[in-house]
Design a protein around this motif. Structure first.
Motif, short mmCIF file in Angstrom:
data_model
loop_
_atom_site.label_atom_id
_atom_site.label_comp_id
_atom_site.label_asym_id
_atom_site.label_seq_id
_atom_site.Cartn_x
_atom_site.Cartn_y
_atom_site.Cartn_z
N TYR A 183 0.83 -1.23 -0.28
CA TYR A 183 0.11 0.06 -0.04
C TYR A 183 0.96 1.23 0.06
CZ TYR A 183 -3.87 -3.22 1.04
OH TYR A 183 -4.55 -4.21 0.93
N PHE A 242 -7.61 -3.04 6.67
CA PHE A 242 -7.04 -3.75 5.34
C PHE A 242 -8.32 -4.78 5.09
CE2 PHE A 242 -3.32 -2.67 7.61
CZ PHE A 242 -2.39 -1.91 6.65
N LEU A 275 -6.96 -0.60 1.88
CA LEU A 275 -6.74 -0.04 2.94
C LEU A 275 -7.58 1.38 3.10
CD1 LEU A 275 -5.13 0.57 5.54
CD2 LEU A 275 -3.30 1.74 4.08
#
Length: 175
Positions: free
Chosen positions: A66, A166, A171
């Motif tokens: 991420y 998550f 996210l």
């Protein structure tokens, strides 16, 4: 006769609403003034602000990480989300671009990175922004460039949020 009366009442009540359904909004808005709501064209799908809550969504990158585009003290920075990092970690060059200038003597905190053990300088970030989310006075470490190549968005920032989650390769950050 009663059926026709009911049908007429139904049509009288629903016909004025037809333009709202045909406008493409996908929603029906009723207001006493008859004005239509104005959409903010700058709003992105990954950002939203609800009553008292600010949220930001980001999808997982191709390599499975991420990566956040943040603003640190007015400077854009790309950061890797790292729940294994206890604090936000910045390479020295990124910190300097964001106005965080430290003396060589400040590098006294022993840390372990993926590149081995080194010394870091403890500091604080005045202003860190992710979409609509704004964090102030964030604990951070500055690490020499040869020991840290990528800025890390660690737990010192994540713990300042109301929650983070998550799920489904996304996210969600919520303040």
């Amino acid at each position: 006769m009663f059926r026709y009366l009911l049908l007429a009442l139904f049509l009288c009540a629903t016909v004025p609403l037809v333009p709202h359904f045909l406008s493409g909004d996908g929603a029906l808005f009723l207001s006493g003034s008859g004005e239509r709501p104005v959409r903010d064209e700058r709003a992105r799908d990954d950002e939203r602000e609800t009553e008292g809550e600010k949220a930001f969504r980001i999808g997982r990158s191709r390599n499975g990480h991420y990566v956040l585009d943040v603003i640190i003290n007015g400077q854009p920075v790309e950061m890797l989300v790292d729940t294994g990092a206890s604090t936000v970690a910045l390479p020295e060059s990124v910190a300097e671009e964001a106005g965080i200038i430290l003396q060589s003597s400040a590098y006294t905190v022993p840390v372990r990175t993926a590149n081995g053990e080194t010394s870091a300088a403890a500091t604080r970030i005045d202003d860190l922004r992710i979409g609509p989310i704004r964090l102030r006075d964030v604990e951070a470490m500055v690490i020499r460039d040869q020991s840290l190549g990528t800025p890390l968005f660690g737990m010192s920032a994540l713990n300042m949020l109301r929650r983070f989650d998550f799920s489904d390769d996304t996210l969600l950050l919520v303040q």
